[in-house]
Design a protein around this motif. Structure first.
Motif, PDB file in Angstrom:
ATOM      1  N   SER A  95       0.838  -1.212   0.000  1.00  0.00           N
ATOM      2  CA  SER A  95       0.000   0.000   0.000  1.00  0.00           C
ATOM      3  C   SER A  95       0.872   1.261   0.000  1.00  0.00           C
ATOM      4  N   ILE A  96       2.058   1.171   0.604  1.00  0.00           N
ATOM      5  CA  ILE A  96       3.000   2.312   0.606  1.00  0.00           C
ATOM      6  C   ILE A  96       3.513   2.560  -0.814  1.00  0.00           C
ATOM      7  N   LEU A  98       2.038   1.547  -3.591  1.00  0.00           N
ATOM      8  CA  LEU A  98       0.879   1.963  -4.397  1.00  0.00           C
ATOM      9  C   LEU A  98       0.620   3.462  -4.234  1.00  0.00           C
ATOM     10  N   SER A  99       0.702   3.964  -3.007  1.00  0.00           N
ATOM     11  CA  SER A  99       0.473   5.402  -2.755  1.00  0.00           C
ATOM     12  C   SER A  99       1.495   6.255  -3.485  1.00  0.00           C
ATOM     13  N   ALA A 100       2.754   5.808  -3.465  1.00  0.00           N
ATOM     14  CA  ALA A 100       3.812   6.569  -4.136  1.00  0.00           C
ATOM     15  C   ALA A 100       3.547   6.640  -5.646  1.00  0.00           C
ATOM     16  N   THR A 102       0.580   6.270  -7.114  1.00  0.00           N
ATOM     17  CA  THR A 102      -0.647   7.046  -7.321  1.00  0.00           C
ATOM     18  C   THR A 102      -0.328   8.540  -7.347  1.00  0.00           C
ATOM     19  N   ARG A 103       0.491   8.971  -6.385  1.00  0.00           N
ATOM     20  CA  ARG A 103       0.898  10.395  -6.339  1.00  0.00           C
ATOM     21  C   ARG A 103       1.599  10.799  -7.628  1.00  0.00           C
ATOM     22  N   THR A 106      -0.734  10.947 -10.753  1.00  0.00           N
ATOM     23  CA  THR A 106      -1.592  12.132 -10.642  1.00  0.00           C
ATOM     24  C   THR A 106      -0.787  13.397 -10.909  1.00  0.00           C
ATOM     25  N   THR A 112      -5.556   7.697 -12.434  1.00  0.00           N
ATOM     26  CA  THR A 112      -5.146   6.401 -11.865  1.00  0.00           C
ATOM     27  C   THR A 112      -6.229   5.336 -12.062  1.00  0.00           C
ATOM     28  N   PHE A 125      -7.342   2.817  -8.319  1.00  0.00           N
ATOM     29  CA  PHE A 125      -5.898   2.909  -8.565  1.00  0.00           C
ATOM     30  C   PHE A 125      -5.405   1.862  -9.562  1.00  0.00           C
ATOM     31  N   SER A 129      -1.689   0.317  -9.780  1.00  0.00           N
ATOM     32  CA  SER A 129      -1.556  -1.128  -9.529  1.00  0.00           C
ATOM     33  C   SER A 129      -0.748  -1.791 -10.643  1.00  0.00           C
ATOM     34  N   ASN A 177      12.037   6.236  -3.675  1.00  0.00           N
ATOM     35  CA  ASN A 177      11.044   7.284  -3.941  1.00  0.00           C
ATOM     36  C   ASN A 177      11.324   8.000  -5.264  1.00  0.00           C
TER      37      ASN A 177
END
Length: 206
Positions: A95-96, A98-100, A102-103, A106, A112, A125, A129, A177
């Motif tokens: 999930s970490i 995936l969030s990176a 997604t950001r 966007t 997404t 997402f 994914s 990152n």
């Protein structure tokens, strides 16, 4: 708006080719990881799968590889659906990542929700994914190293810290990152220019 229009126009053929490259990279990294653990029989199996990927991975080499891989890592009784600390840690770590992604998607002006392979109407997402697949192995690696007798605050912090790990991409060392940003842009370029060779893969610093 023009980026979203371009995204809607990505051809099925290009999406299939890019997805095949993403999965080939993911399975190759899984094989490398198994090599590091001296699991050479399973690693060879995965390399065979990675060489056998069709456009769009229509024969689901990814699924076959995942079963071999997770059983090799965590034992023959392990399944990804089991309620256990290992899965809690994997899911949290994924999930970490995936969030990176997604950001980043966007920030680059794309949606997404519109994936190239993932196509779940309930998943906000799908594209993230898709893109994150080769980065999952960084989480697998970390979870394997952790002695997960419990999964709590400290363990979560260790997984967040994966973003500060170093990998090689584009000829130099980068934090994960930053590698996600470089990789993400390269996959978007590949989709926009119909050229899967533009994808810049990262190398794990073992």
């Amino acid at each position: 708006v023009h980026k979203v229009k371009a995204q809607i126009r990505w051809s099925e053929e290009t999406k299939d080719l890019v997805w095949a490259e993403i999965i080939r990279d993911k399975i190759s990294k899984q094989a490398e990881f198994l090599d590091e653990l001296n699991l050479s029989r399973e690693s060879r199996l995965l390399r065979n799968y990675s060489e056998d990927i069709a456009e769009g991975d229509i024969t689901n080499r990814e699924g076959h590889a995942a079963k071999v891989y997770f059983n090799a890592l965590f034992g023959m009784n392990f399944t990804r659906t089991a309620d256990c600390n290992i899965n809690a840690a994997l899911n949290y770590g994924y999930s970490i990542i995936l969030s990176a992604f997604t950001r980043e998607i966007t920030a680059n002006g794309y949606l997404t929700q519109l994936g190239i392979f993932h196509d779940n109407m309930f998943n906000q997402f799908n594209l993230a994914s898709d893109f994150m697949e080769p980065f999952r192995v960084l989480i697998d690696w970390k979870v394997k190293q952790m002695n997960l007798e419990e999964f709590d605050h400290d363990e979560k912090l260790q997984l967040v810290d994966v973003l500060n790990q170093e990998v090689q991409i584009d000829g130099r060392k980068q934090y994960v990152n930053n590698a996600i940003k470089i990789y993400c842009r390269s996959v978007l370029d590949a989709l926009n220019e119909d050229d899967s060779s533009l994808i810049q893969v990262y190398e794990i610093e073992l």
